[in-house]
Scaffold this motif. Structure first.
Motif, PDB file in Angstrom:
ATOM      1  N   ALA A 132      23.999 -35.103 -21.021  1.00  0.00           N
ATOM      2  CA  ALA A 132      23.327 -35.328 -19.736  1.00  0.00           C
ATOM      3  C   ALA A 132      21.918 -35.858 -19.942  1.00  0.00           C
ATOM      4  O   ALA A 132      21.444 -36.699 -19.185  1.00  0.00           O
ATOM      5  N   SER A 133      21.268 -35.349 -20.975  1.00  0.00           N
ATOM      6  CA  SER A 133      19.925 -35.836 -21.273  1.00  0.00           C
ATOM      7  C   SER A 133      19.958 -36.565 -22.609  1.00  0.00           C
ATOM      8  O   SER A 133      19.922 -35.960 -23.672  1.00  0.00           O
ATOM      9  N   PHE A 134      20.076 -37.874 -22.537  1.00  0.00           N
ATOM     10  CA  PHE A 134      20.247 -38.711 -23.728  1.00  0.00           C
ATOM     11  C   PHE A 134      18.912 -39.409 -23.941  1.00  0.00           C
ATOM     12  O   PHE A 134      18.592 -40.394 -23.269  1.00  0.00           O
ATOM     13  N   ALA A 135      18.129 -38.870 -24.869  1.00  0.00           N
ATOM     14  CA  ALA A 135      16.723 -39.279 -24.928  1.00  0.00           C
ATOM     15  C   ALA A 135      16.308 -39.675 -26.335  1.00  0.00           C
ATOM     16  O   ALA A 135      16.805 -39.139 -27.338  1.00  0.00           O
ATOM     17  N   LYS A 174      16.485 -49.431 -30.147  1.00  0.00           N
ATOM     18  CA  LYS A 174      15.651 -48.447 -30.855  1.00  0.00           C
ATOM     19  C   LYS A 174      15.752 -47.086 -30.156  1.00  0.00           C
ATOM     20  O   LYS A 174      16.008 -46.065 -30.794  1.00  0.00           O
ATOM     21  N   SER A 175      15.608 -47.106 -28.842  1.00  0.00           N
ATOM     22  CA  SER A 175      15.747 -45.857 -28.085  1.00  0.00           C
ATOM     23  C   SER A 175      17.156 -45.293 -28.223  1.00  0.00           C
ATOM     24  O   SER A 175      17.337 -44.085 -28.415  1.00  0.00           O
ATOM     25  N   GLY A 176      18.153 -46.176 -28.117  1.00  0.00           N
ATOM     26  CA  GLY A 176      19.536 -45.725 -28.152  1.00  0.00           C
ATOM     27  C   GLY A 176      19.908 -45.090 -29.481  1.00  0.00           C
ATOM     28  O   GLY A 176      20.556 -44.036 -29.518  1.00  0.00           O
ATOM     29  N   LEU A 177      19.486 -45.693 -30.573  1.00  0.00           N
ATOM     30  CA  LEU A 177      19.822 -45.137 -31.888  1.00  0.00           C
ATOM     31  C   LEU A 177      19.107 -43.804 -32.103  1.00  0.00           C
ATOM     32  O   LEU A 177      19.689 -42.860 -32.654  1.00  0.00           O
ATOM     33  N   GLU A 178      17.882 -43.716 -31.668  1.00  0.00           N
ATOM     34  CA  GLU A 178      17.181 -42.430 -31.772  1.00  0.00           C
ATOM     35  C   GLU A 178      17.895 -41.371 -30.947  1.00  0.00           C
ATOM     36  O   GLU A 178      18.057 -40.223 -31.377  1.00  0.00           O
ATOM     37  N   ALA A 179      18.356 -41.772 -29.765  1.00  0.00           N
ATOM     38  CA  ALA A 179      19.034 -40.812 -28.887  1.00  0.00           C
ATOM     39  C   ALA A 179      20.355 -40.348 -29.490  1.00  0.00           C
ATOM     40  O   ALA A 179      20.729 -39.172 -29.358  1.00  0.00           O
ATOM     41  N   VAL A 180      21.069 -41.259 -30.154  1.00  0.00           N
ATOM     42  CA  VAL A 180      22.317 -40.864 -30.815  1.00  0.00           C
ATOM     43  C   VAL A 180      22.020 -39.821 -31.887  1.00  0.00           C
ATOM     44  O   VAL A 180      22.698 -38.787 -31.995  1.00  0.00           O
ATOM     45  N   GLN A 181      20.981 -40.095 -32.676  1.00  0.00           N
ATOM     46  CA  GLN A 181      20.662 -39.159 -33.758  1.00  0.00           C
ATOM     47  C   GLN A 181      20.207 -37.811 -33.185  1.00  0.00           C
ATOM     48  O   GLN A 181      20.557 -36.750 -33.706  1.00  0.00           O
ATOM     49  N   ASN A 182      19.442 -37.857 -32.117  1.00  0.00           N
ATOM     50  CA  ASN A 182      19.001 -36.601 -31.499  1.00  0.00           C
ATOM     51  C   ASN A 182      20.182 -35.799 -30.979  1.00  0.00           C
ATOM     52  O   ASN A 182      20.207 -34.570 -31.080  1.00  0.00           O
ATOM     53  N   TYR A 183      21.166 -36.515 -30.412  1.00  0.00           N
ATOM     54  CA  TYR A 183      22.355 -35.820 -29.916  1.00  0.00           C
ATOM     55  C   TYR A 183      23.151 -35.226 -31.091  1.00  0.00           C
ATOM     56  O   TYR A 183      23.637 -34.095 -31.016  1.00  0.00           O
ATOM     57  N   ALA A 184      23.251 -35.979 -32.186  1.00  0.00           N
ATOM     58  CA  ALA A 184      23.982 -35.482 -33.354  1.00  0.00           C
ATOM     59  C   ALA A 184      23.324 -34.211 -33.886  1.00  0.00           C
ATOM     60  O   ALA A 184      24.002 -33.248 -34.267  1.00  0.00           O
ATOM     61  N   LYS A 185      22.009 -34.191 -33.869  1.00  0.00           N
ATOM     62  CA  LYS A 185      21.284 -33.042 -34.436  1.00  0.00           C
ATOM     63  C   LYS A 185      21.189 -31.878 -33.451  1.00  0.00           C
ATOM     64  O   LYS A 185      20.757 -30.796 -33.819  1.00  0.00           O
ATOM     65  N   SER A 186      21.605 -32.118 -32.210  1.00  0.00           N
ATOM     66  CA  SER A 186      21.526 -31.046 -31.211  1.00  0.00           C
ATOM     67  C   SER A 186      22.584 -29.992 -31.510  1.00  0.00           C
ATOM     68  O   SER A 186      23.443 -30.169 -32.371  1.00  0.00           O
ATOM     69  N   GLY A 234      11.348 -38.866 -25.571  1.00  0.00           N
ATOM     70  CA  GLY A 234      11.839 -38.332 -24.317  1.00  0.00           C
ATOM     71  C   GLY A 234      12.278 -39.355 -23.292  1.00  0.00           C
ATOM     72  O   GLY A 234      12.594 -39.017 -22.160  1.00  0.00           O
ATOM     73  N   ASN A 235      12.310 -40.634 -23.674  1.00  0.00           N
ATOM     74  CA  ASN A 235      12.775 -41.653 -22.734  1.00  0.00           C
ATOM     75  C   ASN A 235      14.291 -41.567 -22.609  1.00  0.00           C
ATOM     76  O   ASN A 235      15.016 -41.640 -23.604  1.00  0.00           O
ATOM     77  N   ILE A 236      14.751 -41.450 -21.378  1.00  0.00           N
ATOM     78  CA  ILE A 236      16.181 -41.229 -21.137  1.00  0.00           C
ATOM     79  C   ILE A 236      16.873 -42.545 -20.809  1.00  0.00           C
ATOM     80  O   ILE A 236      16.363 -43.352 -20.030  1.00  0.00           O
ATOM     81  N   ILE A 237      18.021 -42.765 -21.426  1.00  0.00           N
ATOM     82  CA  ILE A 237      18.879 -43.879 -21.047  1.00  0.00           C
ATOM     83  C   ILE A 237      20.265 -43.326 -20.738  1.00  0.00           C
ATOM     84  O   ILE A 237      20.583 -42.194 -21.095  1.00  0.00           O
ATOM     85  N   ARG A 238      21.077 -44.134 -20.068  1.00  0.00           N
ATOM     86  CA  ARG A 238      22.430 -43.679 -19.756  1.00  0.00           C
ATOM     87  C   ARG A 238      23.286 -43.813 -21.018  1.00  0.00           C
ATOM     88  O   ARG A 238      23.367 -44.908 -21.602  1.00  0.00           O
ATOM     89  N   PHE A 252      24.498 -47.401 -23.705  1.00  0.00           N
ATOM     90  CA  PHE A 252      24.359 -47.633 -25.140  1.00  0.00           C
ATOM     91  C   PHE A 252      25.722 -47.648 -25.828  1.00  0.00           C
ATOM     92  O   PHE A 252      25.938 -48.402 -26.780  1.00  0.00           O
ATOM     93  N   ALA A 253      26.649 -46.844 -25.326  1.00  0.00           N
ATOM     94  CA  ALA A 253      28.007 -46.875 -25.876  1.00  0.00           C
ATOM     95  C   ALA A 253      28.598 -48.278 -25.735  1.00  0.00           C
ATOM     96  O   ALA A 253      29.249 -48.801 -26.650  1.00  0.00           O
ATOM     97  N   TYR A 254      28.343 -48.892 -24.580  1.00  0.00           N
ATOM     98  CA  TYR A 254      28.815 -50.263 -24.374  1.00  0.00           C
ATOM     99  C   TYR A 254      28.210 -51.192 -25.416  1.00  0.00           C
ATOM    100  O   TYR A 254      28.921 -51.992 -26.042  1.00  0.00           O
ATOM    101  N   GLU A 255      26.909 -51.098 -25.605  1.00  0.00           N
ATOM    102  CA  GLU A 255      26.244 -51.969 -26.575  1.00  0.00           C
ATOM    103  C   GLU A 255      26.852 -51.806 -27.968  1.00  0.00           C
ATOM    104  O   GLU A 255      27.102 -52.782 -28.674  1.00  0.00           O
ATOM    105  N   LEU A 256      27.084 -50.545 -28.362  1.00  0.00           N
ATOM    106  CA  LEU A 256      27.619 -50.291 -29.706  1.00  0.00           C
ATOM    107  C   LEU A 256      29.012 -50.885 -29.864  1.00  0.00           C
ATOM    108  O   LEU A 256      29.298 -51.581 -30.843  1.00  0.00           O
TER     109      LEU A 256
END
Lengths: 634, 306
Positions: free
Chosen positions: B216-219, B176-188, B223-227, B231-235
């Motif tokens: 660098a900040s994948f959140a 859940k965190s990882g998918l949100e972080a991907v979308q946040n990065y896409a929208k950045s 705002g919870n940060i993961i590496r 998440f790339a590994y999981e995907l």
């Protein structure tokens, strides 16, 4: 509420019910004295017909879910590379191949092993002395922190046990598989008929790639310094029955391998015919047939009671599935648990003196329980040799032992001159089962990583028809020799605990210089053989720098050694616990055998088989002890 | 769909049927010689088609992925294994259903994982763990041990190893965190649109960014940060698993992943009467492509005494 249940006293209490306990239980229960024996294991009974025959063909459930292996939430272990680091707990099972999966239940890790069963030769038992004699000063030069010791017996002392073990568990192979074997050439005299040893079954049929490997070995000149004139390729020695068999002397019937490919090796499948040697289908039935044997399953042993006055273990305590505590008293205790669990229960129970690392060579009194942890395999992801072969055949997903492969032992031990080499020992090298593993393992072979992301059409295209190669990748990973060092050990983790609140084991280990140097040398030798096979694009992968790793592909050994000296080992030659600091005429009633006991440095990646003769000797020692308690004469 | 002819429609329906239906889907004699009229045959085919469609509807829903996650994960898995000229990809294999089933079950609950604390997230900088408390059990065994311990040294486990994942989250929560972080990065500002709206090239580039440790900040949304690499590994791992594991798990539908790889599945040489033994396949000198069989088919054959 749970309660405390006192069990009836037994002559022999076996901790665990795998390879080693199975043999000891059968031998002692079959003795004419009608000794009463119990074996206690944390998992269930697996019946190959009903448990495996229809649901084992499931890479996800077996390979990642580890549905027949030990559950991590109950008990894990922590690992690190050096004594100053924080040790991280193993939190999950992963794919592709990894080896933090402990077996679970009767038969233990034999459910998922590959079945490799070659013997360790004479050099392995005396490598400390032989190295110091043949290459004075070398050990210190190549591995200054080495903690190498000889075994208490030489190969001749173990040879009769090898032979008996091979008849009971049912091995297949040949000692004379090389077309140009001559008596004047090196032909593993320690394995041939002069000792009266023959494997009870013929070898498995060879795959096409194995046959090409065999031919190439014969056509490739050995490296400089070899003590032989040509390689001696022969079929892989395997513990999978190659034909219907009745084991000797127990008379337990064994079904042959059906070569379905869903076997050991990369996917770790259980065997649905019982062809893959396992205590549950070889020795436990023989113990049961005596009427003197009781099997306790789903029972988690958490303590041994050590009596400091009598210098004996008096009880084993275990939880049953309802949380009740059972107290099992006995005359003799045999520890046949796998790997670091054997050490962990001793450390939890105060049986023996824990090894304490003090930033240098072991001092007097620094203890031996946990000392000398080693690894049976080379860096799996490190040094490797690959090439492309113009060969059309089916990939075969099983490991080498389940049929088809050819080995050479010529590059093991001291079979070639090490004067100008920066390592000792060598490796068994084999090829046969290729494109190994199920489709998940094969796709993700090596693991998705920043350098192999698994993302996009380019990666996808490489997966097309990988199982039907018209040209195929071939590779060999030299399993280079590890040697024990004094900063590699097992102790209890100060922070993490199991589900019952007891400390986990903590493993401090890293690849040794000897392994890296050995693998690097052997890779070039293997590359020459692959080139002779007709492989193109032969590449030797560079050895990576040391990084914190999970020792991918590890098979831990050592850490609880049998030896000649109570000051530097835990067990004597009978696998009987030394009485450290006690009158030497009194012997303990605690015996153990397993991959974890043996002084390591051997180069056959089959620690189980190396440990097997120990368990047979332990069984003989236990019978002696039951007749006349005391320290057995070495 | 409305523009297709009845027969084409029939093929599409069968191809899209879930893996569990593969056996019946490909084996049903749609036009039996015994049927006397074309109308009877069409009626029969229609009935079977409706049955298959109804079954399909029962296996292609979602158990845990929410509507946002469904919309995001679909193009992600289709970027990892694209449907292209080399053959079917994550879409045809139904990879998203595999992942949904896994996250809804034991995998998502981390049911077979060791999840006790303390937690120390690996990083490229040294873990200088200040004062990690010693367990009571350890102190009971070694009363003179300190009540907390400090460490030094870098700890960088291999991605995908059993010691790499050290988050105090079960895998469903991690996704859940990882998918949100991907979308946040896409929208950045780096990409500037939802992942779904990015071009295929940009989608691929974004996923490779994660593997390279970016951003660098994948959140997640809170705002919870993961590496990113975790998440790339999981995907990558779960997408390929969905392509290559048995259809019983909801992916690899119609065994398209196995067919693509040339894997025979649980066809041990005679699932469709080929008359081969597995030993024949093992020692064969030419590749032998068989029609794959699934675990369910194998069991059905075994139960039928075949």
């Amino acid at each position: 509420m749970s309660s405390v249940i006192m069990e009836p006293h037994k002559d022999l209490v076996c901790l665990g019910a795998g390879f080693m306990s199975g043999l000891v239980a059968a031998e002692v229960a079959r003795d004419s004295h009608n000794y009463q024996v119990v074996a206690i294991t944390k998992g269930p009974w697996w019946d190959y017909v009903s448990d495996f025959s229809t649901t084992k063909y499931d890479e996800w459930g077996v390979g990642l879910g580890r549905k027949y292996d030990s559950p991590l939430p109950v008990q894990s272990t922590t690992i690190r590379n050096s004594p100053t680091q924080f040790a991280l707990p193993v939190r999950r099972y992963t794919m592709p191949i990894q080896y933090h999966a402990l077996g679970h239940g009767v038969g233990g890790a034999a459910q998922h092993y590959g079945g490799t069963m070659g013997r360790q030769g004479p050099w392995g038992y005396q490598q400390k002395t032989l190295t110091d004699t043949n290459y004075p000063g070398k050990l210190t030069n190549i591995q200054s922190n080495n903690d190498l010791q000889d075994w208490p017996l030489d190969y001749a002392g173990y040879e009769p046990y090898y032979h008996k073990w091979e008849l009971v568990y049912g091995l297949c192979g040949t000692n004379n598989g090389s077309p140009n074997d001559t008596s004047s050439d090196l032909n593993y005299p320690w394995m041939d008929s002069s000792y009266g040893s023959k494997y009870p079954m013929p070898p498995h049929p060879l795959t096409q790639v194995a046959q090409q490997f065999q031919s190439a070995c014969l056509a490739t000149p050995p490296p400089q310094g070899a003590k032989f004139t040509s390689y001696h390729p022969f079929p892989h020695v395997s513990s999978l029955a190659s034909q219907p068999y009745t084991n000797v002397p127990y008379g337990v019937p064994v079904n042959p391998c059906v070569y379905d490919g869903y076997c050991g090796g990369n996917c770790n499948y259980a065997c649905e015919t019982g062809a893959k040697a396992n205590a549950a289908y070889r020795t436990i039935p023989a113990a049961m047939a005596t009427g003197n044997f009781k099997l306790v399953t789903n029972a988690y042993i958490f303590r041994l009671v050590w009596d400091a006055t009598s210098h004996t273990v008096t009880e084993a305590h275990y939880y049953d599935a309802q949380g009740n505590v059972h107290i099992q008293p006995g005359t003799v205790f045999f520890n046949g648990m796998w790997g670091y669990n054997m050490i962990r229960i001793m450390l939890l129970s105060g049986v023996g003196v824990p090894y304490v690392f003090n930033s240098g060579p072991p001092q007097s009194g620094s203890g031996s329980v946990g000392r000398g942890l080693t690894n049976g395999y080379a860096p799996y992801t490190g040094t490797s040799v690959t090439g492309t072969l113009n060969l059309g055949a089916n990939s075969y997903s099983a490991g080498n032992a389940s049929g088809g492969s050819v080995d050479i032992y010529d590059l093991m031990d001291d079979n070639f001159d090490h004067t100008n080499l920066n390592f000792i020992g060598g490796a068994q090298i084999g090829l046969g089962g290729y494109a190994g593993g199920g489709p998940g393992n094969i796709t993700l072979a090596g693991g998705v990583s920043p350098s192999n992301t698994g993302v996009g059409g380019t990666f996808k295209a490489k997966q097309k028809d990988r199982y039907l190669p018209t040209t195929t990748g071939v590779g060999a990973t030299p399993f280079a020799p590890d040697i024990p060092t004094y900063d590699h050990y097992v102790d209890l983790d100060p922070h993490y605990t199991d589900i019952y609140g007891d400390p986990l084991s903590r493993l401090t280990y890293d690849w040794t210089d000897n392994m890296y140097n050995g693998a690097t040398y052997l890779a070039t030798v293997v590359a020459a053989i692959l080139t002779k096979m007709g492989a193109s694009n032969v590449k030797v992968a560079t050895t990576p720098p040391k990084v914190h790793n999970d020792w991918w592909g590890h098979h831990l050994r050592g850490g609880c050694r049998i030896g000649k000296d109570p000051a530097s080992s835990v067990f004597n030659s009978w696998n009987q616990h030394w009485l450290v600091g006690s009158p030497s005429t009194i012997g303990t009633n605690y015996f153990a055998a397993g991959e974890i006991t043996n002084t390591a440095g051997d180069t056959v990646p089959s620690g189980t088989h190396v440990a097997g003769p120990q368990s047979w000797r332990a069984a003989e020692g236990i019978k002696q002890y039951l007749m006349s308690p005391g320290l057995l004469t070495p | 769909m409305s523009k297709t002819t009845r027969r084409e429609f029939l093929k599409i329906g069968l191809a899209a049927a879930g893996g569990a239906l593969a056996a019946s889907g490909v084996e049903i004699p749609l036009f039996s010689a015994k049927d006397s009229s074309m109308q009877t045959q069409l009626n029969s085919a229609n009935t079977q088609l409706i049955n298959l469609q109804n079954q399909l509807k029962t296996v292609t829903g979602f158990l845990t992925l929410n509507v946002k996650e469904q919309a995001l994960l679909e193009p992600i898995v289709e970027t990892i294994i694209p449907s292209d000229s080399s053959g079917p990809g994550a879409k045809e294999a139904g990879v998203i259903y595999f992942i949904d089933r896994q996250l809804a079950g034991d995998y998502g609950q981390s049911a077979n994982m060791f999840m006790d604390g303390p937690f120390a997230i690996p990083s490229s900088s040294p873990i200088v763990a200040p004062g990690i408390p010693t367990s009571k059990a350890y102190l009971a065994l070694y009363p003179s041990a300190p009540t907390s311990m400090t460490y030094s040294g870098t700890v960088v486990p291999r991605v995908g190893s059993g010691i790499n994942y050290q988050y105090p989250l079960n895998l469903r929560a991690f996704w859940k965190s990882g998918l949100e972080a991907v979308q946040n990065y896409a929208k950045s500002s780096t990409y500037g649109a939802t992942f779904q709206k990015l071009s295929a090239d940009k989608q691929l580039a974004l996923l490779l960014d994660l593997w390279a440790g970016k951003p660098a900040s994948f959140a997640d949304d809170f705002g919870n940060i993961i590496r990113p690499v975790d998440f790339a590994y999981e995907l990558s791992f779960m997408t390929w698993a969905g392509f290559t594991m048995d259809p019983l798990y909801g992916g690899n539908q119609n065994m398209v992943g196995w067919q693509y790889m040339g894997f025979n599945g649980v066809n041990l040489g005679n699932a469709y009467g080929e008359g081969l033994s597995q030993k024949d396949l093992m020692i064969a000198t030419t590749p032998t492509r068989l029609k794959p069989a699934s675990l369910a088919q194998y069991q059905q054959a075994a139960n039928g005494g075949a």
